[in-house]
Design a protein around this motif. Structure first.
Motif, PDB file in Angstrom:
ATOM      1  N   ASN A  63      -6.648 -53.925  98.124  1.00 55.06           N
ATOM      2  CA  ASN A  63      -7.898 -54.370  98.748  1.00 55.06           C
ATOM      3  C   ASN A  63      -8.800 -53.166  98.977  1.00 55.06           C
ATOM      4  O   ASN A  63      -8.902 -52.652 100.100  1.00 55.06           O
ATOM      5  N   PRO A  64      -9.489 -52.699  97.912  1.00 56.49           N
ATOM      6  CA  PRO A  64     -10.331 -51.518  98.072  1.00 56.49           C
ATOM      7  C   PRO A  64     -11.506 -51.781  99.009  1.00 56.49           C
ATOM      8  O   PRO A  64     -12.020 -52.894  99.076  1.00 56.49           O
ATOM      9  N   THR A  65     -11.890 -50.732  99.722  1.00 64.12           N
ATOM     10  CA  THR A  65     -13.094 -50.818 100.548  1.00 64.12           C
ATOM     11  C   THR A  65     -14.306 -50.865  99.622  1.00 64.12           C
ATOM     12  O   THR A  65     -14.197 -50.632  98.407  1.00 64.12           O
ATOM     13  N   ALA A  66     -15.474 -51.126 100.176  1.00 67.06           N
ATOM     14  CA  ALA A  66     -16.707 -51.150  99.366  1.00 67.06           C
ATOM     15  C   ALA A  66     -16.944 -49.784  98.726  1.00 67.06           C
ATOM     16  O   ALA A  66     -17.365 -49.691  97.564  1.00 67.06           O
ATOM     17  N   GLU A  67     -16.669 -48.729  99.466  1.00 67.48           N
ATOM     18  CA  GLU A  67     -16.856 -47.374  98.940  1.00 67.48           C
ATOM     19  C   GLU A  67     -15.879 -47.108  97.793  1.00 67.48           C
ATOM     20  O   GLU A  67     -16.244 -46.522  96.769  1.00 67.48           O
ATOM     21  N   GLN A  68     -14.628 -47.540  97.983  1.00 65.81           N
ATOM     22  CA  GLN A  68     -13.639 -47.362  96.923  1.00 65.81           C
ATOM     23  C   GLN A  68     -14.007 -48.182  95.688  1.00 65.81           C
ATOM     24  O   GLN A  68     -13.885 -47.707  94.565  1.00 65.81           O
TER      25      GLN A  68
END
Length: 195
Positions: A63-68
């Motif tokens: 579940n990547p963050t938006a930045e990732q």
């Protein structure tokens, strides 16, 4: 034929490598009417890989963050262009005896274990096979293939590492000493290129 046209010189219209890549692409298109071209100007900036990139792209969180996700998307976009290409035409201006930082950053973005290469019991194996690369080498003082040319050998190696072993160079070197002769050497190599 899909052509990926890559420039990285910071000198704009004065760039010899940009002039050469444009000529190479024009020659390929003239010989193959069905050719399509994707253009990428790396001088506009290519993010350097860092710990954030490693955490996002190499470790592939569930579940990547938006930045990732933004880092993943950028790397994937560079890689997708290479995957879709039959021919890569790469401008290689020589700065301080080697390739530009932007071009090195681009290679770092696309050299991804399990995607563009993999490790096997016999050693690394490139996964981007069946492609051709034509490199426009331009240098004011660094002779092509010399002991102080730290770029052309690296380019040939890293391309081979990801599976691209059909590599040709169009070298315009020693331009500061004899520009006419350097451009003539490049033109001779360019004339030999076939689509």
């Amino acid at each position: 034929m899909n052509i990926l046209h890559i420039d990285s010189a910071i000198t704009g219209d004065a760039s010899v490598s940009r002039q050469l890549t444009a000529e190479i692409v024009a020659k390929l298109k003239a010989e193959r009417a069905d050719a399509t071209v994707t253009y990428r100007d790396l001088a506009e900036g290519v993010p350097a890989i860092d710990n954030d990139w490693f955490q996002a792209v190499r470790l592939s969180p569930e579940n990547p963050t938006a930045e990732q996700q933004a880092l993943i998307d950028t790397s994937n976009a560079y890689l997708a262009e290479v995957q879709a290409a039959d021919v890569l035409v790469i401008g290689l201006p020589i700065y301080n005896f080697t390739l530009t930082a932007q071009l090195k950053n681009w290679f770092d973005q696309i050299a991804r274990a399990g995607v563009s290469f993999r490790y096997t019991a016999e050693g690394p194996e490139g996964l981007l096979t069946g492609k051709r690369a034509i490199i426009a080498y331009a240098a004011a003082g660094t002779p092509f293939g010399s002991d102080v040319d730290f770029a052309s050998g690296y380019i040939r190696h890293i391309l081979g590492f990801i599976g691209i072993t059909d590599v040709e160079f169009v070298p315009a070197d020693r331009l500061a000493f004899d520009r006419e002769a350097g451009l003539a050497r490049a033109q001779e190599a360019l004339d030999k290129i076939a689509a």
